[in-house]
Design an enzyme around this catalytic site. Structure first.
Site, PDB file in Angstrom:
ATOM      1  N   SER A 203       0.826  -1.213   0.000  1.00 57.26           N
ATOM      2  CA  SER A 203       0.000   0.000   0.000  1.00 57.26           C
ATOM      3  C   SER A 203       0.855   1.257   0.000  1.00 57.26           C
ATOM      4  O   SER A 203       1.814   1.379   0.760  1.00 57.26           O
ATOM      5  CB  SER A 203      -0.918   0.008   1.220  1.00 57.26           C
ATOM      6  OG  SER A 203      -1.694   1.176   1.250  1.00 57.26           O
ATOM      7  N   CYS A 204       0.490   2.197  -0.862  1.00 54.60           N
ATOM      8  CA  CYS A 204       1.342   3.366  -1.078  1.00 54.60           C
ATOM      9  C   CYS A 204       0.716   4.659  -0.583  1.00 54.60           C
ATOM     10  O   CYS A 204       1.297   5.717  -0.745  1.00 54.60           O
ATOM     11  CB  CYS A 204       1.643   3.515  -2.565  1.00 54.60           C
ATOM     12  SG  CYS A 204       0.151   3.697  -3.573  1.00 54.60           S
ATOM     13  N   GLN A 205      -0.441   4.612   0.035  1.00 57.68           N
ATOM     14  CA  GLN A 205      -1.143   5.852   0.367  1.00 57.68           C
ATOM     15  C   GLN A 205      -0.335   6.752   1.278  1.00 57.68           C
ATOM     16  O   GLN A 205      -0.341   7.967   1.140  1.00 57.68           O
ATOM     17  CB  GLN A 205      -2.481   5.521   1.030  1.00 57.68           C
ATOM     18  CG  GLN A 205      -3.323   6.768   1.330  1.00 57.68           C
ATOM     19  CD  GLN A 205      -4.667   6.385   1.917  1.00 57.68           C
ATOM     20  OE1 GLN A 205      -5.196   5.318   1.684  1.00 57.68           O
ATOM     21  NE2 GLN A 205      -5.219   7.281   2.705  1.00 57.68           N
TER      22      GLN A 205
ATOM     23  N   PHE B 188       2.768   7.302   1.370  1.00 59.97           N
ATOM     24  CA  PHE B 188       3.854   8.059   0.769  1.00 59.97           C
ATOM     25  C   PHE B 188       3.558   8.432  -0.679  1.00 59.97           C
ATOM     26  O   PHE B 188       4.438   8.584  -1.496  1.00 59.97           O
ATOM     27  CB  PHE B 188       5.194   7.316   0.871  1.00 59.97           C
ATOM     28  CG  PHE B 188       5.150   5.859   0.505  1.00 59.97           C
ATOM     29  CD1 PHE B 188       4.961   4.908   1.488  1.00 59.97           C
ATOM     30  CD2 PHE B 188       5.295   5.446  -0.804  1.00 59.97           C
ATOM     31  CE1 PHE B 188       4.938   3.558   1.170  1.00 59.97           C
ATOM     32  CE2 PHE B 188       5.285   4.104  -1.126  1.00 59.97           C
ATOM     33  CZ  PHE B 188       5.103   3.163  -0.131  1.00 59.97           C
TER      34      PHE B 188
ATOM     35  N   ASN C 236       5.130   0.421  -7.022  1.00 57.33           N
ATOM     36  CA  ASN C 236       4.583   1.442  -6.149  1.00 57.33           C
ATOM     37  C   ASN C 236       4.558   2.790  -6.865  1.00 57.33           C
ATOM     38  O   ASN C 236       4.951   2.903  -8.027  1.00 57.33           O
ATOM     39  CB  ASN C 236       5.395   1.536  -4.853  1.00 57.33           C
ATOM     40  CG  ASN C 236       4.501   1.425  -3.639  1.00 57.33           C
ATOM     41  OD1 ASN C 236       3.582   2.226  -3.489  1.00 57.33           O
ATOM     42  ND2 ASN C 236       4.737   0.434  -2.802  1.00 57.33           N
TER      43      ASN C 236
END
Length: 627
Positions: A101-103, A105, A140
């Protein structure tokens, strides 16, 4: 069986599993990919959310007739690895994919410090360490490259280089013992050996080595303080700080548990942008290895009774710093040490043998380069086991002039009005000035006049799996896993996920004015305010029919249709991502507020996905290189 025997004949299956699978964008692309002698066999997917499982099961188990398994679990859960191995049932995995999950950063939106998702890549790499695949792909957002001034990217590369080849551990330890016997004090030798062993062996044995490491440090500390007045050594705050700091460092498991609990509590209570967040973050920082070590080092430096010129104090200081190093950083220290002794050749050979994976610099991939009508940039870390070819790039499949436009992708879906649902293809709006944009293409986007070439929209309708699959059943929608298990399917239409929201007159007028301006700028906002229909939204984007869309997001009203002047439907968003129309997004169409985190509605499934055609290009690159 849905797979065609003619496709399988003469081809070797390459097994893969997809972590953080979401809607299945990577899965779609990997199943589309093939070479003359290889194809991907889909063993397992995993995600934390049931709607992801529902979407996968309907697509791959029902439609495709595969026996792919799905693990609905949190990769950070203590029992995740055990459950994963049980599901795999000793099947060897050649390739692992996943996008932690990249939320936290992402460049879009605020970043949360100490968000529990920041460390998901460590849990992903823990799976890689266990399964030892030939290749793995970690994708990502591009913002990852600049997070913390590039430190996050460097941390990922160090962790990848720290995955070691178990069978070469004994010979490496033997070499290192002999090397340090000749070139280091017994204190430094014992610290290095314990540090490396705690990084490369199983958890229980690693804890034993960690205790050995701190026993050696404490013995050195006692040796140093013997020359100090007894009363001073018992009462001085610097000495107490060093002694207690070593105790804190030793209790790594306990501190990690406290940090994890606090970070989870932050997430559950949605602590952010308030008067609580700094106090939470400061405490987490306070019990982190680096803060404790810096505090100990400061105490050493400010205690005047220590003779800083002696090797005992210098080595003690350096070996305390060693504890927080990654394995790759520890290897670098050893190499610097060997360089001083002019003995790097043999060490380099052992380091090459013990590292299991090689990785080139991160690859920045633009979706539009692979036949996707979207300027979505993703960063790829492709780890290559040392017995495999190094992959340094994913070659584009279309030239700049061949890129697919928004109009090509969704023009045939432009027949919906306000608050409408379509279950079949309607009579589309024809815009003559854009019709020349529609071109026949090969499946991956290359322009062609061959008999088996189609327009992008036709590829979306007929699907990109005809070479491999005959559907076991027609696409269908179902509300939940419970309904699926009870065979409570909804009536099967021709077209899915094509529904517009019912918007008020003010909203329709607002979107039309923004579309007229072509951009949501200050002039546009002034006009909206004068008409009393201003919006609190920070951003609207009017899609350019002659170009590619910006990155598809999870909010439907961020984009305004170039001609209909409305928000986009799930199906239109899916087209911009290069999903086939036969891919049905299950569950709720959208939800409000924080429910989007737990329910994962259709718009979120679409927006968070890796574009299948980009995944296909990645998969084909691996197939061409894998041995």
């Amino acid at each position: 069986m849905a797979e065609k025997k003619s496709f399988l004949k003469g081809k070797k299956p390459i097994t893969f599993l997809d972590l953080f699978a979401g809607a299945g964008g990577i899965s779609e692309g990997f199943l589309q990919a093939y070479t003359s002698d290889k194809y991907f066999k889909f063993i397992l997917a995993s995600d934390i959310n049931e709607n992801c499982e529902l979407t996968h099961v309907v697509r791959y188990n029902y439609q495709f007739g595969l026996d792919t398994k799905f693990l609905t679990a949190d990769i950070m859960a203590p029992d995740f690895m055990t459950r994963l191995l049980e599901k795999l049932d000793n099947v060897e995995i050649d390739v692992v994919t996943g996008g932690p999950s990249c939320q936290s950063f992402s460049l879009s939106g605020r970043r949360r410090r100490f968000d529990k998702r920041d460390n998901l890549f460590l849990h992903y790499l823990a799976v890689i360490r266990k399964l030892r695949p030939k290749y793995f792909v970690m994708e990502n957002v591009k913002g990852l490259l600049t997070k913390d001034k590039g430190k996050f990217k460097d941390a990922i590369l160090r962790e990848i280089r720290s995955i070691i080849d178990d069978k070469n551990i004994p010979s490496f330890i033997m070499f290192l013992t002999e090397f340090l016997d000749k070139n280091a004090s017994s204190f430094v030798k014992n610290c290095f050996l314990s540090k490396i062993k705690m990084e490369v062996i199983d958890d229980d044995d690693a804890r034993v080595e960690r205790n050995n490491y701190f026993s050696v440090l404490e013995a050195q500390f006692k040796s140093i303080t013997r020359k100090i007045d007894y009363r001073l050594s018992k009462s001085n705050i610097n000495i107490a700080t060093i002694r207690h700091g070593l105790n804190l460092l030793r209790r790594t498991d306990e501190r990690n548990a406290i940090s994890a609990a606090i970070i989870n509590e932050k997430s559950q209570a949605d602590i952010d942008n308030d008067f609580f967040v700094n106090q939470f973050n400061n405490f987490i920082s306070f019990i982190d290895d680096s803060t404790i070590i810096n505090t100990i080092l400061s105490a050493i430096d400010t205690f005047d009774e220590f003779d800083k010129s002696t090797n005992n104090v210098k080595e003690f200081r350096e070996m305390i710093k060693l504890y927080s190093n990654t394995l790759d950083e520890t290897f670098s220290l050893l190499r610097n040490f060997a360089k001083e002794k002019k003995e790097t050749v043999e060490l380099d050979k052992h380091l090459e043998d013990i590292r299991l994976y090689r990785v080139a610099k991160p690859i920045v991939a633009l979706a539009a380069d692979y036949g996707v009508p979207q300027n979505r940039e993703r960063v790829l870390f492709i780890g290559c086991r040392k017995d495999q070819e190094l992959i340094e790039a994913v070659p584009p499949t279309v030239s700049e002039e061949e890129k697919v436009t928004v109009y090509e992708a969704i023009h045939d879906l432009d027949f919906l009005g306000n608050g409408s649902i379509a279950d079949t293809y309607g009579t589309q709006r024809i815009i003559p000035e854009y019709e020349t944009l529609i071109r026949r293409r090969e499946v991956q986007g290359h322009i062609s006049e061959a008999k088996d070439a189609h327009t992008f929209s036709d590829w979306s309708k007929i699907g990109r799996f005809g070479h491999r699959f005959d559907f076991s059943c027609e696409p269908f929608y179902v509300r939940s896993l419970e309904d699926l298990n009870n065979n409570l399917f909804c009536e099967a239409p021709v077209l899915y996920n094509h529904q517009t929201s019912s918007q008020s007159d003010d909203v329709k007028e607002r979107l039309s004015i923004i579309a007229k301006h072509g951009v949501y700028d200050d002039d546009c906002k002034v006009e909206l305010t004068q008409l009393g229909i201003e919006s609190n939204k920070r951003n609207y984007t009017v899609l350019n029919p002659k170009g590619q869309s910006p990155t598809v997001v999870t909010m439907p009203d961020d984009f305004i249709h170039y001609a209909a002047h409305r928000a986009m439907t799930v199906r239109e968003m899916a087209r911009l991502q290069s999903f086939d129309d036969s891919f049905v997004f299950q569950g709720k169409r959208q939800t409000g507020g924080t429910k989007r985190k737990s329910e994962i509605p259709q718009y979120t499934l679409v927006g968070n996905a890796v574009p299948p055609l980009m995944a296909r290009a990645i998969a084909n690159t691996i197939l061409k290189n894998i041995q």
